[in-house]
Design a protein around this motif. Structure first.
Motif, mmCIF file in Angstrom:
data_model
loop_
_atom_site.group_PDB
_atom_site.id
_atom_site.type_symbol
_atom_site.label_atom_id
_atom_site.label_comp_id
_atom_site.label_asym_id
_atom_site.label_seq_id
_atom_site.Cartn_x
_atom_site.Cartn_y
_atom_site.Cartn_z
ATOM 1 N N ASP A 176 0.859 -1.190 0.000
ATOM 2 C CA ASP A 176 0.000 0.000 0.000
ATOM 3 C C ASP A 176 0.890 1.233 0.000
ATOM 4 O O ASP A 176 1.571 1.521 0.984
ATOM 5 C CB ASP A 176 -0.908 -0.004 1.232
ATOM 6 N N ILE A 177 0.882 1.970 -1.115
ATOM 7 C CA ILE A 177 1.767 3.124 -1.239
ATOM 8 C C ILE A 177 1.009 4.451 -1.180
ATOM 9 O O ILE A 177 1.558 5.496 -1.523
ATOM 10 C CB ILE A 177 2.605 3.044 -2.530
ATOM 11 N N THR A 178 -0.240 4.403 -0.733
ATOM 12 C CA THR A 178 -1.032 5.635 -0.687
ATOM 13 C C THR A 178 -0.591 6.574 0.419
ATOM 14 O O THR A 178 -0.823 7.781 0.341
ATOM 15 C CB THR A 178 -2.532 5.329 -0.504
ATOM 16 N N TYR B 181 4.948 9.352 -0.157
ATOM 17 C CA TYR B 181 3.917 8.438 -0.630
ATOM 18 C C TYR B 181 4.011 8.195 -2.134
ATOM 19 O O TYR B 181 4.769 8.846 -2.850
ATOM 20 C CB TYR B 181 2.514 8.915 -0.256
ATOM 21 N N LEU B 182 3.241 7.209 -2.601
ATOM 22 C CA LEU B 182 3.196 6.789 -4.008
ATOM 23 C C LEU B 182 4.552 6.275 -4.486
ATOM 24 O O LEU B 182 4.930 6.405 -5.643
ATOM 25 C CB LEU B 182 2.689 7.932 -4.903
ATOM 26 N N ASP C 67 0.975 12.305 -7.883
ATOM 27 C CA ASP C 67 -0.321 12.335 -7.219
ATOM 28 C C ASP C 67 -1.376 12.922 -8.159
ATOM 29 O O ASP C 67 -1.112 13.135 -9.346
ATOM 30 C CB ASP C 67 -0.241 13.105 -5.900
ATOM 31 N N SER D 185 -2.830 1.926 -4.653
ATOM 32 C CA SER D 185 -2.448 3.318 -4.825
ATOM 33 C C SER D 185 -3.658 4.154 -5.232
ATOM 34 O O SER D 185 -4.805 3.778 -4.968
ATOM 35 C CB SER D 185 -1.336 3.420 -5.878
#
Length: 294
Positions: A118-120, A180-181, A165, A197
Motif C-alpha cells: 500500500d503506497i497511498t 507516498y506513491l 499524485d 495506490s
C-alpha cells in the motif's frame, strides 16, 4: 533477459535521506529469516541466470529493446490489452527526473519501510495520504530469454514503482516532506507484485503513466546500479478521462487533451507492451495489470 540502466532526463538538487536511517539493507535479515531464506535462494538462482545473459544498451530516452513499434498504428489509446505474448522485451525507458532511487537526489530504496504494497500513505518520518480515485496495479515479471512464448515467471525479483499524485506532483521532490506513491515489492512464485495506490494525474506534456524498475532480488533493490530494467506503464485514455472527470483531477482534463500517445516523449516510439489492461469504475476503483517481459 538483459541488464539496463538509465539516467534522469534533467538534473536537480534535492534533499538527501536522513543519515540515521538504517534502511532496507538493515531490514533484509529479518525479512529473510522470517521466510527461512526461501526468497534468497530463489534470488540466487536468478542472479546466476542474469550473469549468463548478454547485456544490451538502453538509450534512456524511451527507445525500445526488442519490442514492437506499438506507437502509431500499434494499438488504440483505449486498448486495455497488451501485445501478443512472445512479442519481445518491454522497452527500456528513462526513469525521469523524480526517481528517488539515488540517481537524481534522494534514495528511498535505503529507507526503512519502503517494502510495502500500500503506497497511498507516507511512512517513516513522513506522514500524509495521497487523495484520489483508488487504483490497484499489478506487474508480472517474466523472463523471455529462453524457449517458449509465455516466458518464465521471475520469482523473487523486486519491483520499485512510483508515480505522481492527482495534482501531478511527485513526493520527495515537488512535495519534499512526503514519500507516498513509492514502494518496493518482492515478486511471488508467479513473478507478480501488486500495489495499492491512487490513479495518477496527467501533467503537461506526459501521458498518464506509472514508473517502475525491476531488480534481480530484494537484496539488490537498494541501489539503482543493480536494476535490470526501467520502464513505464501507460493507462488507457477512456479510463483516464473517466477518472479526470471527478473532483480533484481538474487540471488533468486539459493536460490530457493536449497530449497523445504518439506525441508523448516516452510512448511515441511504441506502447504495445506498456499499455495496461484495466477494469473497474470510478465508484469502485480501478485495477490495472501489466505483463513485464524482460
Amino acid at each position: 533477459m538483459s541488464n539496463h540502466s538509465t539516467a534522469p532526463d534533467r538534473p536537480g538538487e534535492h534533499e538527501e535521506p536522513e543519515p540515521h536511517d538504517l534502511g532496507l539493507s538493515h531490514d533484509l535479515p529479518t525479512l529473510l529469516n522470517r521466510r527461512h531464506a526461501i526468497g534468497l535462494l530463489t534470488a540466487g538462482g536468478l542472479v546466476a541466470a542474469l550473469a549468463a545473459c548478454s547485456p544490451t544498451t538502453g538509450t534512456g530516452d524511451g527507445a525500445a529493446t526488442g519490442a514492437p513499434t506499438g506507437g502509431p498504428g500499434g494499438g488504440s489509446p483505449n486498448d486495455t490489452s497488451q501485445a501478443d505474448v512472445g512479442a519481445g522485451e518491454i522497452p527500456e525507458e528513462t526513469n525521469g527526473p523524480y526517481p528517488a532511487d539515488g540517481t537524481n537526489g534522494p534514495n528511498i530504496l535505503t529507507t526503512t519501510g519502503v517494502v510495502r504494497s500500500d503506497i497511498t500513505t507516507s511512512f517513516g518520518d513522513s506522514s500524509g495520504t495521497a487523495e484520489g480515485v483508488p487504483l490497484t496495479f499489478s506487474l508480472t515479471v517474466v523472463d523471455v530469454s529462453g524457449d517458449g512464448d509465455a516466458g518464465t515467471p521471475v520469482a523473487g525479483a523486486a519491483v520499485y514503482a512510483w508515480h505522481c499524485d492527482r495534482d501531478g506532483r511527485y513526493s520527495m521532490y515537488d512535495i519534499a516532506d512526503q514519500n507516498y506513491l513509492r514502494g518496493v515489492q518482492e515478486a511471488d512464485a508467479d513473478g507478480k507484485v501488486t500495489f495499492t495506490s491512487i490513479f495518477p494525474a496527467c501533467y503537461p506534456g506526459r501521458w498518464p503513466h506509472i514508473h517502475f524498475e525491476v531488480y534481480p532480488s530484494l537484496a539488490d533493490a537498494t541501489s539503482a546500479t543493480n536494476r535490470m530494467r526501467t520502464s513505464q506503464l501507460a493507462l488507457p485514455q477512456a479510463v483516464s478521462e473517466a477518472v479526470y472527470a471527478t473532483a480533484g483531477y481538474e487540471q488533468s482534463v486539459a493536460n490530457l487533451q493536449d497530449v497523445t500517445l504518439d506525441s508523448d516523449m516516452v510512448f511515441s516510439d511504441g506502447y504495445a507492451l506498456q499499455m495496461a489492461k484495466t477494469s473497474g469504475s470510478v465508484d469502485q476503483g480501478y485495477t490495472a495489470t501489466l505483463r513485464v517481459p524482460v
